[in-house]
Design a protein around this motif. Structure first.
Motif, PDB file in Angstrom:
ATOM      1  N   LEU A   1       0.849  -1.187   0.000  1.00 52.13           N
ATOM      2  CA  LEU A   1       0.000   0.000   0.000  1.00 52.13           C
ATOM      3  C   LEU A   1       0.886   1.239   0.000  1.00 52.13           C
ATOM      4  CD1 LEU A   1      -2.999   1.038   0.262  1.00 52.13           C
ATOM      5  CD2 LEU A   1      -2.517   1.333   2.699  1.00 52.13           C
ATOM      6  N   LEU A   2       0.514   2.223  -0.820  1.00 49.27           N
ATOM      7  CA  LEU A   2       1.199   3.514  -0.822  1.00 49.27           C
ATOM      8  C   LEU A   2       0.283   4.543  -0.167  1.00 49.27           C
ATOM      9  CD1 LEU A   2       3.461   5.457  -1.606  1.00 49.27           C
ATOM     10  CD2 LEU A   2       2.400   5.673  -3.873  1.00 49.27           C
ATOM     11  N   ALA A   3       0.700   5.021   0.998  1.00 48.16           N
ATOM     12  CA  ALA A   3      -0.047   6.049   1.721  1.00 48.16           C
ATOM     13  C   ALA A   3       0.773   7.342   1.716  1.00 48.16           C
ATOM     14  CB  ALA A   3      -0.322   5.596   3.155  1.00 48.16           C
ATOM     15  N   HIS A   4       0.207   8.380   2.286  1.00 51.67           N
ATOM     16  CA  HIS A   4       0.900   9.669   2.361  1.00 51.67           C
ATOM     17  C   HIS A   4       0.724  10.262   3.747  1.00 51.67           C
ATOM     18  CE1 HIS A   4       1.291   9.602  -2.015  1.00 51.67           C
ATOM     19  NE2 HIS A   4      -0.003   9.326  -2.080  1.00 51.67           N
ATOM     20  N   GLN A   5       1.763  10.911   4.253  1.00 53.59           N
ATOM     21  CA  GLN A   5       1.633  11.556   5.544  1.00 53.59           C
ATOM     22  C   GLN A   5       0.716  12.767   5.435  1.00 53.59           C
ATOM     23  OE1 GLN A   5       5.286  12.653   7.496  1.00 53.59           O
ATOM     24  NE2 GLN A   5       4.231  13.740   9.135  1.00 53.59           N
ATOM     25  N   ASP A   6      -0.162  12.907   6.413  1.00 54.05           N
ATOM     26  CA  ASP A   6      -1.113  14.021   6.455  1.00 54.05           C
ATOM     27  C   ASP A   6      -1.285  14.421   7.914  1.00 54.05           C
ATOM     28  OD1 ASP A   6      -2.924  15.926   5.662  1.00 54.05           O
ATOM     29  OD2 ASP A   6      -4.337  14.536   4.744  1.00 54.05           O
ATOM     30  N   ILE A   7      -2.175  15.352   8.178  1.00 50.15           N
ATOM     31  CA  ILE A   7      -2.521  15.703   9.550  1.00 50.15           C
ATOM     32  C   ILE A   7      -4.031  15.669   9.711  1.00 50.15           C
ATOM     33  CG2 ILE A   7      -0.471  17.137   9.869  1.00 50.15           C
ATOM     34  CD1 ILE A   7      -2.394  19.595   9.728  1.00 50.15           C
TER      35      ILE A   7
ATOM     36  N   LEU B   1      -2.844  16.004  14.825  1.00 49.69           N
ATOM     37  CA  LEU B   1      -2.301  14.647  14.909  1.00 49.69           C
ATOM     38  C   LEU B   1      -1.753  14.300  13.544  1.00 49.69           C
ATOM     39  CD1 LEU B   1      -1.968  11.640  15.703  1.00 49.69           C
ATOM     40  CD2 LEU B   1      -4.442  11.383  15.424  1.00 49.69           C
ATOM     41  N   THR B   2      -0.522  13.835  13.503  1.00 51.12           N
ATOM     42  CA  THR B   2       0.048  13.486  12.206  1.00 51.12           C
ATOM     43  C   THR B   2       0.448  12.023  12.136  1.00 51.12           C
ATOM     44  OG1 THR B   2       1.729  14.036  10.540  1.00 51.12           O
ATOM     45  CG2 THR B   2       2.426  14.139  12.863  1.00 51.12           C
ATOM     46  N   THR B   3       0.115  11.441  11.021  1.00 48.72           N
ATOM     47  CA  THR B   3       0.569  10.106  10.641  1.00 48.72           C
ATOM     48  C   THR B   3       0.092   9.906   9.203  1.00 48.72           C
ATOM     49  OG1 THR B   3       0.638   7.750  11.248  1.00 48.72           O
ATOM     50  CG2 THR B   3      -1.472   8.880  11.538  1.00 48.72           C
ATOM     51  N   ASP B   4      -0.044   8.683   8.773  1.00 46.74           N
ATOM     52  CA  ASP B   4      -0.437   8.419   7.389  1.00 46.74           C
ATOM     53  C   ASP B   4      -1.925   8.694   7.171  1.00 46.74           C
ATOM     54  OD1 ASP B   4       2.156   7.575   7.377  1.00 46.74           O
ATOM     55  OD2 ASP B   4       1.661   5.446   7.314  1.00 46.74           O
ATOM     56  N   ASP B   5      -2.256   9.135   5.963  1.00 49.68           N
ATOM     57  CA  ASP B   5      -3.652   9.462   5.668  1.00 49.68           C
ATOM     58  C   ASP B   5      -4.579   8.266   5.822  1.00 49.68           C
ATOM     59  OD1 ASP B   5      -2.670   8.137   3.416  1.00 49.68           O
ATOM     60  OD2 ASP B   5      -3.051   9.793   2.026  1.00 49.68           O
ATOM     61  N   SER B   6      -4.071   7.071   5.547  1.00 51.57           N
ATOM     62  CA  SER B   6      -4.904   5.872   5.692  1.00 51.57           C
ATOM     63  C   SER B   6      -5.318   5.664   7.149  1.00 51.57           C
ATOM     64  CB  SER B   6      -4.144   4.640   5.191  1.00 51.57           C
ATOM     65  OG  SER B   6      -2.908   4.496   5.872  1.00 51.57           O
ATOM     66  N   ILE B   7      -4.397   5.907   8.060  1.00 56.65           N
ATOM     67  CA  ILE B   7      -4.690   5.755   9.495  1.00 56.65           C
ATOM     68  C   ILE B   7      -5.659   6.845   9.947  1.00 56.65           C
ATOM     69  CG2 ILE B   7      -3.698   5.760  11.815  1.00 56.65           C
ATOM     70  CD1 ILE B   7      -1.068   4.779  10.551  1.00 56.65           C
ATOM     71  N   LEU B   8      -5.376   8.075   9.553  1.00 52.20           N
ATOM     72  CA  LEU B   8      -6.227   9.193   9.951  1.00 52.20           C
ATOM     73  C   LEU B   8      -7.643   9.039   9.416  1.00 52.20           C
ATOM     74  CD1 LEU B   8      -3.693  12.113   9.374  1.00 52.20           C
ATOM     75  CD2 LEU B   8      -4.306  11.030  11.546  1.00 52.20           C
ATOM     76  N   ALA B   9      -7.759   8.561   8.174  1.00 51.90           N
ATOM     77  CA  ALA B   9      -9.079   8.356   7.580  1.00 51.90           C
ATOM     78  C   ALA B   9      -9.880   7.334   8.371  1.00 51.90           C
ATOM     79  CB  ALA B   9      -8.939   7.903   6.131  1.00 51.90           C
ATOM     80  N   GLY B  10      -9.202   6.320   8.867  1.00 53.28           N
ATOM     81  CA  GLY B  10      -9.876   5.304   9.669  1.00 53.28           C
ATOM     82  C   GLY B  10     -10.470   5.877  10.939  1.00 53.28           C
ATOM     83  N   TYR B  11      -9.696   6.718  11.609  1.00 52.98           N
ATOM     84  CA  TYR B  11     -10.198   7.347  12.829  1.00 52.98           C
ATOM     85  C   TYR B  11     -11.342   8.320  12.544  1.00 52.98           C
ATOM     86  CZ  TYR B  11      -6.506   5.500  15.824  1.00 52.98           C
ATOM     87  OH  TYR B  11      -5.706   4.662  16.549  1.00 52.98           O
ATOM     88  N   ALA B  12     -11.171   9.143  11.516  1.00 48.56           N
ATOM     89  CA  ALA B  12     -12.173  10.156  11.203  1.00 48.56           C
ATOM     90  C   ALA B  12     -13.508   9.536  10.798  1.00 48.56           C
ATOM     91  CB  ALA B  12     -11.664  11.059  10.091  1.00 48.56           C
ATOM     92  N   SER B  13     -13.476   8.306  10.276  1.00 49.59           N
ATOM     93  CA  SER B  13     -14.696   7.676   9.778  1.00 49.59           C
ATOM     94  C   SER B  13     -15.455   6.892  10.852  1.00 49.59           C
ATOM     95  CB  SER B  13     -14.356   6.732   8.618  1.00 49.59           C
ATOM     96  OG  SER B  13     -13.574   5.645   9.072  1.00 49.59           O
ATOM     97  N   GLN B  14     -14.884   6.755  12.040  1.00 46.26           N
ATOM     98  CA  GLN B  14     -15.599   6.048  13.099  1.00 46.26           C
ATOM     99  C   GLN B  14     -16.888   6.792  13.456  1.00 46.26           C
ATOM    100  OE1 GLN B  14     -12.243   5.627  16.028  1.00 46.26           O
ATOM    101  NE2 GLN B  14     -12.984   3.519  16.116  1.00 46.26           N
ATOM    102  N   ASP B  15     -17.912   6.038  13.801  1.00 52.50           N
ATOM    103  CA  ASP B  15     -19.202   6.631  14.116  1.00 52.50           C
ATOM    104  C   ASP B  15     -19.098   7.676  15.220  1.00 52.50           C
ATOM    105  OD1 ASP B  15     -20.476   5.136  12.200  1.00 52.50           O
ATOM    106  OD2 ASP B  15     -21.077   3.540  13.571  1.00 52.50           O
ATOM    107  N   THR B  16     -18.287   7.405  16.242  1.00 50.22           N
ATOM    108  CA  THR B  16     -18.176   8.327  17.372  1.00 50.22           C
ATOM    109  C   THR B  16     -17.391   9.590  17.032  1.00 50.22           C
ATOM    110  OG1 THR B  16     -16.214   7.114  18.141  1.00 50.22           O
ATOM    111  CG2 THR B  16     -18.350   6.492  19.089  1.00 50.22           C
ATOM    112  N   ASN B  17     -16.677   9.574  15.886  1.00 52.10           N
ATOM    113  CA  ASN B  17     -15.840  10.718  15.520  1.00 52.10           C
ATOM    114  C   ASN B  17     -16.360  11.522  14.329  1.00 52.10           C
ATOM    115  OD1 ASN B  17     -13.958  10.143  17.533  1.00 52.10           O
ATOM    116  ND2 ASN B  17     -12.805   8.753  16.205  1.00 52.10           N
ATOM    117  N   LYS B  18     -17.396  11.037  13.698  1.00 50.31           N
ATOM    118  CA  LYS B  18     -17.897  11.722  12.508  1.00 50.31           C
ATOM    119  C   LYS B  18     -18.298  13.161  12.833  1.00 50.31           C
ATOM    120  CE  LYS B  18     -19.433   7.687   9.887  1.00 50.31           C
ATOM    121  NZ  LYS B  18     -20.588   6.938   9.338  1.00 50.31           N
ATOM    122  N   GLY B  19     -17.785  14.087  12.031  1.00 49.05           N
ATOM    123  CA  GLY B  19     -18.095  15.493  12.217  1.00 49.05           C
ATOM    124  C   GLY B  19     -17.169  16.218  13.164  1.00 49.05           C
TER     125      GLY B  19
END
Length: 280
Positions: free
Chosen positions: A125-131, A194-212
């Motif tokens: 997998l090719l991911a990219h660092q984001d915040i 919070l910084t790490t890979d966009d794939s990881i951040l996307a996972g957290y942001a998409s959780q039901d408790t974190n949406k919005g």
């Protein structure tokens, strides 16, 4: 008479040693990577939604988990033969070197420093660092805006240091034990990003408790080539894993896993990388 006694004793010792060796081998991973009913221990993350997460009912989900399970099956192991072991970022090389795990699939980016200690199959997998920032954040429009901001990352990760060294030298680095702790700090205003890979951040942001609550900034600051870490010098296992990854892409299982794990977050993934093609 004395010779016969020594011979008998030696035979007894030899028989005991052979018995002990046979019994001891039943509890270890199959060193050849060929399965045969034995167990295999695989290192993963257990707190990364979309990649490696242990659910309250004890199950393991995520893209890395799906990749690891597919590879293990190609090595001859059924799902029931897999022992998933939590492997934190700071412990990955040590876990491989000690033999605590057969291999690691845990958002493990391939870099020159790590290649001094372990080998990698892949990348897969090719991911990219984001915040990740709070949804109402308006002052951080580019990486340089992280100067004088509190930037969170986890122990053993190089993400925050990369930003500090090359993009925002006045960023205030905050090191936490895990991404979940960073996320709590972000929500409570203890940190600004919070910084790490966009794939990881996307996972957290998409959780039901974190949406919005949070949003990705959309900075593609680095290329992160996820590889499967294994003991240095194990060329045979590396080839077997690479063959398994190649098959996973060709039979459509890779794309299916991407959509299942990242689709809900609208994550824009890169195409499957070619084996051995590490994008700088």
């Amino acid at each position: 008479m004395q010779l016969r006694k020594v011979t008998a004793a030696s035979a007894a010792v030899l028989a005991l040693a052979l018995t002990a060796t046979a019994c001891g081998s039943d509890d270890k991973d199959d060193a050849s990577g060929s399965g045969g009913g034995k167990k295999i221990t695989i290192g993963i993350k257990i707190d990364q939604p979309g990649l490696g997460l242990k659910t309250p009912d004890g199950k393991f989900t995520g893209f890395d988990v799906d990749v690891a399970t597919y590879v293990a099956k190609e090595l001859g192991y059924d799902a029931k033969d897999i022992d998933f072991k939590e492997t934190k970022s700071a412990d990955r090389e040590t876990s491989i070197e000690r033999g605590d795990v057969k291999f690691i699939a845990a958002s493990y980016s391939i870099n020159d420093e790590r290649l001094q200690k372990v080998d990698f199959a892949g990348p897969y997998l090719l991911a990219h660092q984001d915040i990740l920032v709070r949804a109402d954040e308006k002052s951080i429009k580019s990486p340089k805006d992280l100067n004088n901001k509190k930037l969170c990352s986890v122990a053993g990760s190089t993400s925050a240091q990369n930003i500090h060294d090359t993009l925002a030298p006045k960023a205030q680095l905050q090191e936490y034990g895990g991404y979940s702790e960073c996320l709590t700090g972000l929500e409570n205003n203890a940190v600004d990003a919070l910084t790490t890979d966009d794939s990881i951040l996307a996972g957290y942001a998409s959780q039901d408790t974190n949406k919005g609550k949070f949003k990705l900034a959309g900075f593609k600051m680095t290329n992160e080539n996820y590889g499967i870490g294994l003991k240095k010098g194990d060329a045979d296992l590396k080839k077997k894993i690479n063959d398994a990854l190649t098959k996973m892409v060709s039979d459509g299982s890779w794309e299916k896993a991407v959509k299942a794990n990242f689709g809900p977050a609208n994550y824009k993934n890169e195409p499957a990388p070619k084996i051995g093609n590490v994008v700088k």
